[in-house]
Design a protein around this motif. Structure first.
Motif, PDB file in Angstrom:
ATOM      1  N   LEU A  38       0.822  -1.205   0.000  1.00  0.00           N
ATOM      2  CA  LEU A  38       0.000   0.000   0.000  1.00  0.00           C
ATOM      3  C   LEU A  38       0.862   1.264   0.000  1.00  0.00           C
ATOM      4  O   LEU A  38       0.621   2.185  -0.791  1.00  0.00           O
ATOM      5  N   ILE A  39       1.865   1.314   0.864  1.00  0.00           N
ATOM      6  CA  ILE A  39       2.709   2.508   0.958  1.00  0.00           C
ATOM      7  C   ILE A  39       3.448   2.749  -0.359  1.00  0.00           C
ATOM      8  O   ILE A  39       3.564   3.891  -0.824  1.00  0.00           O
ATOM      9  N   ALA A  40       3.952   1.680  -0.972  1.00  0.00           N
ATOM     10  CA  ALA A  40       4.634   1.820  -2.267  1.00  0.00           C
ATOM     11  C   ALA A  40       3.672   2.352  -3.322  1.00  0.00           C
ATOM     12  O   ALA A  40       4.047   3.193  -4.153  1.00  0.00           O
ATOM     13  N   SER A  41       2.418   1.893  -3.279  1.00  0.00           N
ATOM     14  CA  SER A  41       1.418   2.362  -4.233  1.00  0.00           C
ATOM     15  C   SER A  41       1.130   3.842  -4.044  1.00  0.00           C
ATOM     16  O   SER A  41       1.061   4.614  -5.015  1.00  0.00           O
ATOM     17  N   VAL A  42       0.968   4.275  -2.793  1.00  0.00           N
ATOM     18  CA  VAL A  42       0.691   5.685  -2.511  1.00  0.00           C
ATOM     19  C   VAL A  42       1.861   6.561  -2.970  1.00  0.00           C
ATOM     20  O   VAL A  42       1.660   7.622  -3.578  1.00  0.00           O
ATOM     21  N   LEU A  43       3.092   6.123  -2.693  1.00  0.00           N
ATOM     22  CA  LEU A  43       4.262   6.893  -3.101  1.00  0.00           C
ATOM     23  C   LEU A  43       4.334   7.024  -4.618  1.00  0.00           C
ATOM     24  O   LEU A  43       4.595   8.119  -5.154  1.00  0.00           O
ATOM     25  N   THR A  44       4.091   5.923  -5.323  1.00  0.00           N
ATOM     26  CA  THR A  44       4.105   5.965  -6.790  1.00  0.00           C
ATOM     27  C   THR A  44       3.056   6.935  -7.316  1.00  0.00           C
ATOM     28  O   THR A  44       3.305   7.705  -8.259  1.00  0.00           O
ATOM     29  N   ASN A  45       1.876   6.910  -6.695  1.00  0.00           N
ATOM     30  CA  ASN A  45       0.808   7.820  -7.113  1.00  0.00           C
ATOM     31  C   ASN A  45       1.194   9.276  -6.890  1.00  0.00           C
ATOM     32  O   ASN A  45       0.901  10.141  -7.724  1.00  0.00           O
ATOM     33  N   LEU A  46       1.831   9.565  -5.768  1.00  0.00           N
ATOM     34  CA  LEU A  46       2.243  10.944  -5.480  1.00  0.00           C
ATOM     35  C   LEU A  46       3.266  11.424  -6.509  1.00  0.00           C
ATOM     36  O   LEU A  46       3.208  12.580  -6.959  1.00  0.00           O
ATOM     37  N   VAL A  47       4.205  10.552  -6.877  1.00  0.00           N
ATOM     38  CA  VAL A  47       5.190  10.907  -7.894  1.00  0.00           C
ATOM     39  C   VAL A  47       4.502  11.155  -9.236  1.00  0.00           C
ATOM     40  O   VAL A  47       4.809  12.136  -9.946  1.00  0.00           O
ATOM     41  N   ALA A  48       3.538  10.288  -9.579  1.00  0.00           N
ATOM     42  CA  ALA A  48       2.820  10.430 -10.843  1.00  0.00           C
ATOM     43  C   ALA A  48       2.028  11.732 -10.879  1.00  0.00           C
ATOM     44  O   ALA A  48       2.050  12.460 -11.881  1.00  0.00           O
ATOM     45  N   VAL A  49       1.334  12.051  -9.799  1.00  0.00           N
ATOM     46  CA  VAL A  49       0.536  13.283  -9.749  1.00  0.00           C
ATOM     47  C   VAL A  49       1.438  14.512  -9.765  1.00  0.00           C
ATOM     48  O   VAL A  49       1.112  15.522 -10.413  1.00  0.00           O
ATOM     49  N   ALA A  50       2.581  14.433  -9.088  1.00  0.00           N
ATOM     50  CA  ALA A  50       3.521  15.554  -9.103  1.00  0.00           C
ATOM     51  C   ALA A  50       4.048  15.798 -10.518  1.00  0.00           C
ATOM     52  O   ALA A  50       4.138  16.954 -10.981  1.00  0.00           O
ATOM     53  N   ALA A  51       4.407  14.711 -11.225  1.00  0.00           N
ATOM     54  CA  ALA A  51       4.887  14.843 -12.605  1.00  0.00           C
ATOM     55  C   ALA A  51       3.800  15.426 -13.500  1.00  0.00           C
ATOM     56  O   ALA A  51       4.053  16.310 -14.328  1.00  0.00           O
ATOM     57  N   LEU A  52       2.578  14.944 -13.321  1.00  0.00           N
ATOM     58  CA  LEU A  52       1.449  15.428 -14.110  1.00  0.00           C
ATOM     59  C   LEU A  52       1.198  16.914 -13.849  1.00  0.00           C
ATOM     60  O   LEU A  52       0.969  17.691 -14.788  1.00  0.00           O
TER      61      LEU A  52
END
Length: 247
Positions: A102-116
Motif C-alpha cells: 500500500l505505501i509503495a502504491s501511494v508513493l508511486t501515485n504521489l510521484v505520478a501526480v507531481a509529474a502530471l
C-alpha cells in the motif's frame, strides 16, 4: 511491525524501479494522456475555462488509477509464487506485507501526480489555490490513493492468476472516463450523466477542481472524503480476510 512494514515498502519500491512497465504505466502514461487530451481534443470541449485548468483535477485521478494494475500484479505474484510462505518462515508480520504494498502504491501515485502537475504548469495551468488549498489537494490525492490502493490489494489477493489480477483493475482504470474528469456530467447523455454524477470519483475530482480554483465546495469535499474512507475500509477488510484465508 513498523520496521517490518518499512522493509516490505523498500522491497516493493525496488521492484517498481526495476520494472519499466510499471514506471511507464504509473507515471508516464498519465502525462501522455494529458498531452493527448489538451492538444488533440481540448478545443472540442466547451467547459467555460481553459481546458488545462478544467482537466487537470480529473487527470490527477486518472494518474492514481493508471498505477493500480502494477500493484495488483505485485500482490498476486507474492501470493502465487510462494513468497508469502517464505515471509511466514521469517516471522514477518502479515499486516506488514500488505502495508508495504500500500505505501509503495501511494508513493508511486504521489510521484505520478507531481509529474502530471508539473506538465500541467508547462501547458498553462493557472490555479488560484493558496498554500492551504494545495495541502487540501495533496490530502485528497493521498486519501484517493489509500482507498484505491486497499481495494487493489484486495483484488490482487483474491485473483487466482496474475492475468486475472491485471484485468480486475480495468474497471477502476476506466472509472475516471465516466466521471466529470474529461467533460462536465451535464454534457453527457441520459444514464451516463446520472452514473457520472453519483459515482465516487466525481465528487473527488470536483473537490480538487474547487481547491485549484480557490473556491472549494464543502458538500463535495464531505462526499469525497466519505467515499474514500468507505472504499478504504471495505478494501482493508477484504484484503485482510483474503490474506488470512490464502496465506
Amino acid at each position: 511491525m513498523k520496521s517490518h512494514s518499512m522493509v516490505m515498502f523498500r522491497r516493493n519500491v525496488k521492484h517498481v524501479a526495476r520494472n519499466p512497465f510499471s514506471v511507464f504505466n504509473g507515471i508516464l502514461m498519465p502525462v501522455i494522456v494529458m498531452l493527448m487530451f489538451v492538444y488533440m481534443m481540448g478545443d472540442a470541449f466547451d467547459v467555460g475555462v481553459d481546458y488545462i485548468d478544467y482537466s487537470t483535477p480529473g487527470l490527477m485521478a486518472l494518474a492514481v488509477c493508471y498505477g493500480l494494475s502494477g500493484i495488483a500484479l505485485a500482490v498476486n505474484s507474492d501470493m502465487t509464487k510462494g513468497i508469502i510462505n517464505r515471509f511466514k518462515v521469517m516471522d514477518v508480520s502479515r499486516s506488514a506485507v500488505l502495508n508495504g504494498h500500500l505505501i509503495a502504491s501511494v508513493l508511486t501515485n504521489l510521484v505520478a501526480v507531481a509529474a502530471l502537475t508539473g506538465v500541467a504548469f508547462l501547458l498553462g495551468l493557472d490555479p488560484a489555490a493558496g498554500v492551504a488549498e494545495w495541502f487540501g489537494i495533496a490530502g485528497m490525492v493521498v486519501l484517493l490513493s489509500i482507498a484505491a490502493g486497499w481495494m487493489t490489494v484486495a483484488m490482487g489477493l483474491a485473483a487466482k492468476t496474475p492475468e486475472t489480477a491485471g484485468m480486475a483493475t480495468v474497471p477502476l482504470v476506466m472509472l475516471p472516463f465516466f466521471s466529470s474528469a474529461i467533460v462536465p456530467a451535464d454534457a453527457m447523455g441520459t444514464g451516463l450523466k446520472q452514473f457520472a454524477e453519483y459515482q465516487p470519483l466525481t465528487p473527488i475530482i470536483e473537490t480538487v477542481r474547487g481547491l485549484l480554483a480557490g473556491s472549494p465546495d464543502g458538500t463535495d469535499a464531505i462526499i469525497a472524503v466519505a467515499w474514500c474512507v468507505g472504499i478504504a475500509f471495505i478494501g482493508y477488510l477484504w484484503a485482510n480476510a483474503t490474506f488470512k484465508k490464502r496465506a
